[in-house]
Design a protein around this motif. Structure first.
Motif, PDB file in Angstrom:
ATOM      1  N   LYS A   1      59.311  39.180  35.103  1.00  0.00           N
ATOM      2  CA  LYS A   1      59.107  39.856  36.110  1.00  0.00           C
ATOM      3  C   LYS A   1      58.848  41.445  36.224  1.00  0.00           C
ATOM      4  O   LYS A   1      59.264  41.919  35.310  1.00  0.00           O
ATOM      5  N   GLY A   2      58.146  41.680  37.377  1.00  0.00           N
ATOM      6  CA  GLY A   2      57.715  42.936  37.236  1.00  0.00           C
ATOM      7  C   GLY A   2      57.144  43.453  38.701  1.00  0.00           C
ATOM      8  O   GLY A   2      57.647  42.656  39.826  1.00  0.00           O
ATOM      9  N   LYS A   3      56.417  44.256  39.030  1.00  0.00           N
ATOM     10  CA  LYS A   3      55.746  44.738  39.911  1.00  0.00           C
ATOM     11  C   LYS A   3      54.166  45.383  39.913  1.00  0.00           C
ATOM     12  O   LYS A   3      53.745  45.496  38.929  1.00  0.00           O
ATOM     13  N   VAL A   4      53.670  45.172  41.115  1.00  0.00           N
ATOM     14  CA  VAL A   4      52.207  45.816  41.091  1.00  0.00           C
ATOM     15  C   VAL A   4      52.316  47.451  41.244  1.00  0.00           C
ATOM     16  O   VAL A   4      53.009  48.092  41.988  1.00  0.00           O
ATOM     17  N   SER A   5      51.802  47.872  40.312  1.00  0.00           N
ATOM     18  CA  SER A   5      51.745  49.429  39.943  1.00  0.00           C
ATOM     19  C   SER A   5      50.734  50.063  40.779  1.00  0.00           C
ATOM     20  O   SER A   5      50.866  51.150  41.461  1.00  0.00           O
ATOM     21  N   ALA A   6      49.511  49.412  40.925  1.00  0.00           N
ATOM     22  CA  ALA A   6      48.378  49.926  41.485  1.00  0.00           C
ATOM     23  C   ALA A   6      47.422  48.861  41.547  1.00  0.00           C
ATOM     24  O   ALA A   6      47.073  47.982  40.905  1.00  0.00           O
ATOM     25  N   ILE A   7      46.469  49.287  42.794  1.00  0.00           N
ATOM     26  CA  ILE A   7      45.257  48.266  42.797  1.00  0.00           C
ATOM     27  C   ILE A   7      44.219  49.566  42.745  1.00  0.00           C
ATOM     28  O   ILE A   7      43.755  50.273  43.268  1.00  0.00           O
ATOM     29  N   LEU A   8      43.395  49.105  41.716  1.00  0.00           N
ATOM     30  CA  LEU A   8      42.233  50.155  41.354  1.00  0.00           C
ATOM     31  C   LEU A   8      41.243  50.120  42.162  1.00  0.00           C
ATOM     32  O   LEU A   8      40.626  49.073  42.723  1.00  0.00           O
ATOM     33  N   PRO A   9      40.733  51.299  42.602  1.00  0.00           N
ATOM     34  CA  PRO A   9      39.354  51.112  43.803  1.00  0.00           C
ATOM     35  C   PRO A   9      38.154  51.032  43.055  1.00  0.00           C
ATOM     36  O   PRO A   9      37.343  51.933  43.396  1.00  0.00           O
ATOM     37  N   GLU A  10      38.110  49.810  42.713  1.00  0.00           N
ATOM     38  CA  GLU A  10      36.728  49.551  42.119  1.00  0.00           C
ATOM     39  C   GLU A  10      36.565  48.009  41.943  1.00  0.00           C
ATOM     40  O   GLU A  10      37.437  47.361  41.459  1.00  0.00           O
ATOM     41  N   VAL A  11      35.229  47.575  42.100  1.00  0.00           N
ATOM     42  CA  VAL A  11      35.113  46.077  42.596  1.00  0.00           C
ATOM     43  C   VAL A  11      33.752  45.788  41.199  1.00  0.00           C
ATOM     44  O   VAL A  11      33.072  46.505  41.335  1.00  0.00           O
ATOM     45  N   ASN A  12      34.427  44.880  40.512  1.00  0.00           N
ATOM     46  CA  ASN A  12      33.416  44.544  39.588  1.00  0.00           C
ATOM     47  C   ASN A  12      32.189  43.751  40.246  1.00  0.00           C
ATOM     48  O   ASN A  12      32.385  42.662  41.040  1.00  0.00           O
ATOM     49  N   SER A  13      30.858  44.211  40.104  1.00  0.00           N
ATOM     50  CA  SER A  13      29.763  43.625  40.791  1.00  0.00           C
ATOM     51  C   SER A  13      29.538  42.085  40.295  1.00  0.00           C
ATOM     52  O   SER A  13      28.850  41.475  41.079  1.00  0.00           O
ATOM     53  N   ALA A  14      29.834  42.116  39.052  1.00  0.00           N
ATOM     54  CA  ALA A  14      29.447  40.702  38.478  1.00  0.00           C
ATOM     55  C   ALA A  14      30.221  39.729  39.048  1.00  0.00           C
ATOM     56  O   ALA A  14      30.010  38.426  39.292  1.00  0.00           O
TER      57      ALA A  14
END
Length: 541
Positions: free
Chosen positions: A302-315
């Motif tokens: 069990k854990g938690k979401v620490s962060a959503i990185l503001p970058e989208v993989n274009s591929a």
């Protein structure tokens, strides 16, 4: 003799067959040329204008007949039974309740059973979409200790010899001989042996010099208590973990500020999970997660979401979700794969139906709603989230209604055979015509009758529509019936399709005049057309 009789029989048989075929062809041509007024059938528009019989009763079934039609041309309605003027077949009755202008379809219980129709009720519930993603384990970059040399010196002894060696908090790492410490410690010990009131300030100054050369308070206290020189410095591990970087070896000279070790803690680790872009809105920092890894079968972390990185993989069109998991025994190490289940946020109750009831038609979503009297109506709906075989309905349905979850495509097929106006695949929006085809088709024929909104023409073949010779009614032009034509005239015309399989006259003019010239006839220059002499082919009969 026998041969002559046989020959005579063959000739007579051939003659009878040719004659029968000729009679059949003649009958077909006369039937195709039959006008609605001559045939036992009349269009629904003509019936509304000039007939008082609004309905009929089928003597065989006792059911009320709304009208008759040709299933191949469902837009044309007739008020009497008979032969279709379009095809070599009998008109089919449409009974009350089978098809209406609202697109409702009624199917008997026996047919419903044959089609395998099943329904489900629209209910309220929670649609919790479970988001699952795969990621790789990495060090927690917030649990890192970097150890540097505070003074110039020489490495005499190294207790940790290779990267990734595990270390414990307080464990010795390296011993360094520091020549600069000797002079500072000697000054302090010399001042301490002196006596007098002024020695206090000198001791403070000597102690400050030892701090400036990089000695810690603990090392200074060791010099004060033992009164001995301490030229060697032993560096210990500030946290438990593994040696991520090892920059020194025995015998090396180190400079003040130089990096010696980098230790990564393992009490917590990160999992960098790849979340699809279209599901990223359902993942929020702080949300609880559950993780599984092939290296620990049967174990759920069990854990938690620490962060959503503001970058989208274009591929791959994914975002990185940084998940922090507790790792008390250090069983998870960087590089392992892990499957992450993101717990969705709690949602309010919404209307839901089985996902299989929704028919996707591109830009629209349609469901078949079951009525109490055995009828079915296609309804446009606005759908929301989908999970566990249930779909959220935001608009279009009410709680308690029943929708078809099996056999809806067969119901649509049944509706098309009965000429239902509202089709699930391309139902008209805002009352507009179903067809967007503005192509026109040219023809030539004789005017049989003219009414306010319909012109009946006995026309020849129309190759672009693959029509043969027939007599049929067309909707009059939008500007009205031209004054230059009359019953019995031979005309050239152009038609275009409108809704329900019917056709409207786009242009019409006496034979010998180009069809496009009819625009002036239906416009404001009717007087010029009246003065134009008629050709021999267009003379009134």
């Amino acid at each position: 003799m026998n041969a002559k009789k046989i020959l005579l029989v063959v000739l007579l048989t051939g003659a009878l067959g040719a004659g029968g075929y000729g009679l059949y062809s003649f009958g077909m041509q006369q039937g195709m040329k039959m006008t609605p007024s001559d045939s036992p059938a009349k269009t629904g528009q003509q019936a509304a204008n000039g007939t008082s019989e609004a309905s009929k009763v089928d003597p065989a079934s006792g059911r009320k007949v709304l009208y008759w039609h040709d299933p191949m041309v469902p837009g044309q309605k007739f008020d009497k039974p008979g032969k279709s003027p379009f095809m070599d077949m009998q008109l089919v009755p449409v009974y009350a309740g089978e098809a209406g202008d609202d697109g409702k379809i009624t199917i008997s219980p026996r047919v419903q059973q044959n089609l395998g129709v099943r329904t489900a009720e629209v209910i309220k519930g929670n649609v919790a979409a479970v988001v699952e993603a795969v990621g790789s384990v990495a060090y927690n970059e917030r649990d890192v200790a970097v150890i540097q040399a505070r003074s110039n010196g020489f490495v005499e002894r190294l207790y940790v010899r290779a990267p990734l060696d595990p270390v414990r908090k307080g464990q010795p790492l390296v011993q360094i001989y520091v020549p600069d410490w000797i002079a500072a410690q000697e000054d302090y010990l010399t001042v301490k042996q002196m006596q007098g009131p002024e020695t206090k300030d000198l001791l403070d100054a000597a102690r400050q010099r030892m701090r400036l050369v990089g000695m810690s308070d603990e090392q200074i206290r060791l010099v004060e208590t033992t009164a001995k020189l301490q030229p060697r410095m032993t560096i210990i591990a500030p946290i438990s973990g593994v040696i991520a970087e090892l920059s020194v070896r025995e015998g090396m000279t180190v400079m003040s500020g130089g990096s010696l070790f980098r230790i990564n803690g393992l009490s917590t680790i990160w999992v960098n999970a790849d979340v699809p872009e279209n599901l990223s809105a359902q993942v929020r920092p702080g949300a609880a997660v559950q993780a599984r890894t092939p290296s620990l079968p049967g174990t759920t972390l069990k854990g938690k979401v620490s962060a959503i990185l503001p970058e989208v993989n274009s591929a791959t069109r994914t975002l990185k979700a940084r998940v922090e998991l507790a790792n008390p025994e250090g069983r998870l190490v960087p590089g392992m794969f892990a499957t992450i289940n993101f717990t969705p946020a709690t949602k309010q109750e919404v209307l839901t139906i089985p996902t299989e009831a929704v028919i996707q038609t591109g830009k629209r979503s349609v469901v078949m709603v079951a009525q109490d009297n055995g009828g079915f109506t296609p309804v446009d709906v606005e759908i929301g989230a989908e999970a566990n075989g249930q779909t959220e309905i935001r608009k279009g349905l009410e709680e308690g209604q029943k929708v078809v979850v099996s056999g809806q495509f067969l119901i649509d097929s049944e509706a098309s055979l009965k000429g239902t106006e509202t089709r699930m695949g391309d139902a008209p929006q805002g009352g507009t015509s179903r067809t967007s085809n503005n192509q026109t088709h040219a023809g030539r024929g004789k005017i049989e009758s003219i009414s306010n909104d319909e012109i009946t023409i006995s026309h020849g073949p129309i190759p672009s529509l693959q029509w043969g010779e027939m007599t049929m009614g067309f909707k009059a032009p939008a500007s009205g019936v031209p004054k230059t034509i009359a019953v019995g005239d031979t005309v050239t015309f152009e038609i275009r399709p409108i809704k329900d399989g019917a056709y409207e006259i786009a242009t019409i003019s006496p034979a010998g005049t180009a069809p496009g010239a009819a625009k002036s006839n239906t416009g404001g220059a009717a007087s010029q057309s009246q003065e134009a002499p008629r050709s021999a082919g267009g003379a009134k009969k």
